[in-house]
Design an enzyme around this catalytic site. Structure first.
Site, PDB file in Angstrom:
ATOM      1  N   HIS A  38       0.803  -1.221  -0.043  1.00  0.00           N
ATOM      2  CA  HIS A  38       0.022   0.001  -0.132  1.00  0.00           C
ATOM      3  C   HIS A  38       1.088   1.160  -0.126  1.00  0.00           C
ATOM      4  CE1 HIS A  38      -3.778   2.060   1.972  1.00  0.00           C
ATOM      5  NE2 HIS A  38      -3.214   2.937   1.018  1.00  0.00           N
ATOM      6  N   HIS A  48       1.188   4.706  -2.486  1.00  0.00           N
ATOM      7  CA  HIS A  48       1.023   5.441  -3.813  1.00  0.00           C
ATOM      8  C   HIS A  48       2.161   6.180  -4.344  1.00  0.00           C
ATOM      9  CE1 HIS A  48      -3.458   5.242  -2.895  1.00  0.00           C
ATOM     10  NE2 HIS A  48      -2.906   5.262  -1.712  1.00  0.00           N
ATOM     11  N   HIS A  64      -9.467   0.885  -1.146  1.00  0.00           N
ATOM     12  CA  HIS A  64      -9.526   1.594  -0.022  1.00  0.00           C
ATOM     13  C   HIS A  64     -10.743   1.588   0.423  1.00  0.00           C
ATOM     14  CE1 HIS A  64      -5.570   2.986  -1.603  1.00  0.00           C
ATOM     15  NE2 HIS A  64      -5.565   3.877  -0.743  1.00  0.00           N
ATOM     16  N   GLU A  73     -11.266   3.615   5.686  1.00  0.00           N
ATOM     17  CA  GLU A  73     -10.220   4.646   6.115  1.00  0.00           C
ATOM     18  C   GLU A  73     -11.115   5.874   6.933  1.00  0.00           C
ATOM     19  OE1 GLU A  73      -6.654   7.650   4.751  1.00  0.00           O
ATOM     20  OE2 GLU A  73      -7.959   6.804   3.120  1.00  0.00           O
ATOM     21  N   ASP A 121       1.851   4.033   2.585  1.00  0.00           N
ATOM     22  CA  ASP A 121       0.734   4.838   1.969  1.00  0.00           C
ATOM     23  C   ASP A 121       1.335   6.044   1.311  1.00  0.00           C
ATOM     24  OD1 ASP A 121      -1.811   5.687   1.221  1.00  0.00           O
ATOM     25  OD2 ASP A 121      -2.300   6.479   3.399  1.00  0.00           O
ATOM     26  N   ASP A 122       1.503   7.275   1.692  1.00  0.00           N
ATOM     27  CA  ASP A 122       2.351   8.615   0.881  1.00  0.00           C
ATOM     28  C   ASP A 122       3.310   8.760   1.747  1.00  0.00           C
ATOM     29  OD1 ASP A 122      -0.037   9.063  -1.269  1.00  0.00           O
ATOM     30  OD2 ASP A 122      -0.905   8.536   0.486  1.00  0.00           O
TER      31      ASP A 122
END
Length: 330
Positions: free
Chosen positions: A24, A26, A204, A207, A285-286
């Site tokens: 996961h 991005h 997703h 969340e 994630d980011d």
């Protein structure tokens, strides 16, 4: 925590010798401020932030939506195949240095095609990065194209068709961006088309949206993994189903804290999820926006929850089990 802070050495010893899959992340969320500034200068793009310190001040988010506005604005510096190559290669090298042996990278083609940067350009750059860094390090990686859920359904279908016609391999399709008000059910037709083309499916869900979105992702999209999934823990029957079917949750602790989904790292629901028998994986994630790559997230949960070596080994094994194209492919 840095390498010189108390506990860093002990944490490193717990993860030593383990290899993780990151499931996961991005790729646009690995765009570091220094890279944004350099690309903007090379293209004559005027940014609202003068330096990295100004970016850091902007990276104080109230929720998912406040992050997404900046996230999509920063993508304007990604304009050609070489930009995506550099982006992908930088992430893969950093991830490998942090113990990642295989990564399944999310990318948002719709966010780029609307700027005239089409799917084949994005995929060509990322595939080149995977090949070159793979030769350098032995690391493997694959690509999951994501539907931007707050864009029209027709745009998502066009994106999928363009990806399938591009000649570049992707391993799956996902669903991301603003969750509340955009239930998985909107995209059941897109995911049906993707499954028919042989793609794996992830989404997703849970969340910021409710547990019901997790159930929709499973039932209507055929999701094989749930990205985040925190809100699933609000529903006992859903937890029992996830545990019984061993549906992986790709959880992201530092992201949840930075977006104020949880008040602090101590509130991250790792223990409840593990105690319920869920197949949990830890991811970044980011990372350029949320304060850490996979190893940083691991350090945070190991220190906070005083994880034992067997518990960390289980998290590593979960990441392999849950992967689509790594050593644990299923």
């Amino acid at each position: 925590m840095t390498a010189t802070e108390p506990g860093a050495a002990a944490t490193a010893s717990v993860t030593a010798g383990l290899a993780f899959c990151e499931l996961h992340v991005h790729i646009e969320g690995t765009l570091e401020p220094a890279t944004i500034i350099a690309l903007a200068r090379s293209k004559g793009i005027e940014l609202p932030y003068a330096d990295e310190a100004a970016f850091a001040r902007a990276y104080r988010f109230d929720d998912l939506q406040s992050f997404l506005g900046l996230y999509y604005d920063n993508m304007q510096v990604l304009q050609n195949e070489d930009d995506f190559f550099e982006l992908g290669a930088a992430y893969l090298r950093r991830a490998h240095a942090g113990g990642v042996m295989h990564a399944e990278m999310f990318v948002d083609p719709q966010a780029h095609s609307k700027r005239g940067v089409f799917e084949r350009v994005v995929l060509a750059g990322l595939h080149r990065a995977i090949a070159i860094v793979g030769e350098e390090t032995g690391m493997t990686a694959s690509i999951i194209v994501c539907v931007v859920r707050d864009e029209p359904v027709g745009d998502a279908m066009r994106m999928l068709d363009n990806v399938l016609e591009s000649g570049f391999t992707v391993v799956g399709i996902g669903l991301d961006s603003a969750e509340v008000g955009y239930p998985p059910s909107l995209f059941s037709g897109v995911f049906e088309r993707a499954r028919a083309a042989g793609l794996h499916t992830v989404a997703h869900a849970g969340e910021e949206g409710p547990a019901e979105y997790v159930r929709e992702a499973l039932d209507l999209l055929g999701a094989e993994r749930i990205d985040h999934g925190n809100r699933a823990l609000d529903d006992r029957a859903l937890v029992a189903r996830l545990a019984r079917d061993q549906v992986p949750l790709t959880m992201c602790p530092l992201s949840n804290v930075r977006l104020k989904g949880i008040p602090d790292i101590r509130s991250f629901p790792l223990r409840p999820a593990l105690d319920a028998g869920l197949l949990v994986t830890i991811n970044s994630d980011d990372p350029a926006y949320f304060g850490g790559y996979l190893d940083d997230n691991l350090r945070a949960v190991i220190a906070t929850f005083e994880l034992t070596r067997p518990e960390v080994e289980a998290l590593a094994a979960n990441s392999v089990t849950a992967s689509f194209t790594g050593p644990g492919a299923h």
